[in-house]
Write an enzyme that holds these catalytic residues in place. Structure first.
Site, PDB file in Angstrom:
ATOM      1  N   ARG A 137      -2.039   8.233   3.596  1.00  0.00           N
ATOM      2  CA  ARG A 137      -2.519   9.029   4.730  1.00  0.00           C
ATOM      3  C   ARG A 137      -1.430   9.350   5.759  1.00  0.00           C
ATOM      4  O   ARG A 137      -1.649  10.135   6.667  1.00  0.00           O
ATOM      5  CB  ARG A 137      -3.707   8.306   5.394  1.00  0.00           C
ATOM      6  N   ALA A 194      37.272  23.081  37.283  1.00  0.00           N
ATOM      7  CA  ALA A 194      36.153  23.749  36.621  1.00  0.00           C
ATOM      8  C   ALA A 194      36.612  24.434  35.344  1.00  0.00           C
ATOM      9  O   ALA A 194      37.659  25.079  35.314  1.00  0.00           O
ATOM     10  CB  ALA A 194      35.545  24.777  37.573  1.00  0.00           C
ATOM     11  N   ASN A 250      40.891  19.910  21.226  1.00  0.00           N
ATOM     12  CA  ASN A 250      41.241  18.712  20.463  1.00  0.00           C
ATOM     13  C   ASN A 250      41.218  18.921  18.961  1.00  0.00           C
ATOM     14  O   ASN A 250      41.650  18.065  18.212  1.00  0.00           O
ATOM     15  CB  ASN A 250      40.301  17.556  20.834  1.00  0.00           C
ATOM     16  N   GLY A 268       0.825  -1.209   0.000  1.00  0.00           N
ATOM     17  CA  GLY A 268       0.000   0.000   0.000  1.00  0.00           C
ATOM     18  C   GLY A 268       0.858   1.257   0.000  1.00  0.00           C
ATOM     19  O   GLY A 268       1.997   1.231   0.460  1.00  0.00           O
ATOM     20  N   GLY A 281      -5.364  -4.415  -5.138  1.00  0.00           N
ATOM     21  CA  GLY A 281      -6.101  -4.949  -4.003  1.00  0.00           C
ATOM     22  C   GLY A 281      -5.390  -6.073  -3.272  1.00  0.00           C
ATOM     23  O   GLY A 281      -4.390  -6.619  -3.732  1.00  0.00           O
TER      24      GLY A 281
END
Ligand code: UD1
Ligand code: CA
Length: 449
Positions: free
Chosen positions: A15, A378, A384, A11, A77
């Site tokens: 939709r 921190a 890199n 199919g 079908g």
């Protein structure tokens, strides 16, 4: 008795309003056709024959050897679609199970029952039906006064009287193979210009043969996907089933409504999942973890007793007793050994952090090999990328990286060395050495602990 399976998936799926073929639309991370394949897998020793439409190459590519494919050039079908499989199956099977490819929630137990019923029945076909007040466009199952099935009537052709019938055709059938091939030829074109597979029921009745049926108790199994509203409905049902099954096997889910667990995920006992959490792909979680709130884990392995909150973890490996977040991002190839701590606003990619290493606050670590008991201060950044290539940073055991250090890769920091706050490290640092400044220079040896 030999059984072979045909899956109809030719199919157009109009939709769905999508450039992606309907069978490949993801349902909890997996193409919906994969669910149908999984349901039919235990039923036959041969891979199913899948009928696909013109342009179904994408489906064929995605599924490779999970099915044998035939192409239905013209969509004439469901009866015509089944006929396309005859050249592959012909007299090589006794029974043929036909299923529609857009019903991902069907259980293999239901299909097994359909096959069993047909095996114990002298007529040529057994159909799957369901009783529902809301017909959702399904064909109606007409029975006579003695309860014998007489016909399946498509909604478009039903009389007002027939429309009131609440027994519906689910769209799954088990046929005697020889009878099927023989009678498909006899189907007549419907007023809509299609050969309806469902008309075979009438053909059997005309020939004085009986049609058997199996009724599904839980109609949610037969949710057909025709548009994206149905897809969301199916996802909701599947999600509830998955969450419930994890809760019954020892996982706490604080808010099942906002918890999304893909079907292939594994979770250890006594792990707790907090709200707004997504566990995706082939993720494995250990025991006694606290995951979420607000966390997404994709294709990752996570050990026991880990805690991850408000964070994203993708294609990463995390060993036991690791805690991450809030607000950190582990990207592909992050590997954290046991006892690692990643606090807020950390990003880690293609890097290994050794046992007990800590990275508490807003750092970026990429392409790095980091030893045991390293402290990443921190705001530390592994620089890199030079604009063309990625380079490695190596940090040996016991190193102390001061806050706001820039590590310009390729660079190696020797065992137990330290960098001062704000250093820009452009050259390798020998073991037990302290460097500071821009670019960082040696100011002496470290005191031995
Ligand atoms: C079909 C049944 C209906 C049943 C319903 C359950 C027929 C005539 N009707 O209707 O009785 O209640 O399913 O969902 O069978 N397909 C092909 N080639 C085609 C047409 C369809 O492969 O030429 C495939 C579709 O991809 C789909 C399946 O067959 O997977 C069902 O087709 P669809 O058009 O959705 O049939 P329904 O109208 O839903
Ligand atoms: Ca349908």
């Amino acid at each position: 008795m030999k059984t072979e399976v045909i899956i109809l998936a030719a199919g157009k799926g109009t939709r769905m309003a999508s450039s992606l073929p309907k069978p490949l639309h993801p349902l909890l991370g997996k193409p919906l056709i994969e669910y149908v394949l999984a349901a039919v897998q235990p039923l036959s020793e041969y891979p199913p024959v899948m009928v696909i439409g013109h342009g179904g190459e994408e489906i064929q590519q995605a599924l490779a050897d999970k099915a044998r494919f035939v192409i239905q050039e013209e969509l004439l079908g469901t009866g015509h679609a089944v006929q396309q499989a005859e050249t592959i199956l012909n007299d090589r099977t006794d029974l043929v199970l036909v299923v529609y490819g857009d019903m991902p929630l069907v259980r293999h137990q239901t299909l097994e029952k359909l096959i069993e019923t047909q095996k114990n029945h002298s007529g040529p076909v057994t159909i799957l039906t369901v009783s529902e007040e809301d017909p959702r466009g399904f064909g109606r199952v007409a029975r006579d006064g003695s309860g014998q099935i007489r016909a399946i009537i498509e909604e478009a052709h039903a009389t007002p009287e027939q429309l009131k019938i609440t027994e519906l055709n689910a769209g799954m059938y088990c046929f005697q193979a020889a009878w099927l091939w023989e009678n498909l030829k006899k189907l007549e074109l419907s007023p809509k210009g299609e050969y309806y597979l469902t008309d075979l029921v009438g053909v059997a009745v005309e020939a004085d043969q009986t049609v058997a049926s199996v009724q599904v108790e839980d109609s949610r199994e037969l949710l057909g996907i025709n548009n994206r509203v149905h897809l969301a409905e199916a996802s909701q049902i599947l999600r509830e089933q998955i969450n419930q099954s994890w809760m019954l096997s020892g996982v706490s889910i604080i808010d099942p409504q906002s918890t999304y667990i893909d079907p292939d995920v594994q979770i250890g006992q006594d792990t707790v999942i907090f709200p707004n959490t997504f566990l995706q792909g082939a993720t494995r979680l250990g025991k006694d973890c606290l995951i979420g709130p607000g966390t997404r884990v994709f294709n990752s392995q996570i050990g026991d007793r880990c805690e991850i909150e408000f964070s994203v973890v993708e294609e990463s490996q995390i060993e036991d007793n690791v805690d991450i977040g809030p607000f950190s991002h582990l990207r592909r190839g992050a590997h954290l050994a046991s006892g690692v701590h990643v606090g807020n606003f950390g990003e880690i990619k293609d890097s290994y952090l050794g046992e007990g290493s800590k990275m508490g606050h807003f750092s970026y670590v990429g392409n790095a090999q980091i030893g045991k008991d390293v402290n990443i201060g921190a705001g530390t950044v592994t620089c890199n990328y030079d604009g063309e290539e990625k380079h490695q940073t190596v940090i040996r055991d016991g190193v102390f990286i001061g806050s706001d250090t820039m590590l310009v890769a390729p660079v190696e920091i020797g065992e137990n060395a330290s960098t001062g706050a704000g250093s820009v490290v452009t050259k390798d640092v020998p073991p037990d050495t302290v460097v500071v400044g821009v670019p960082a220079r040696k100011i002496g040896k470290k005191d031995k602990k």
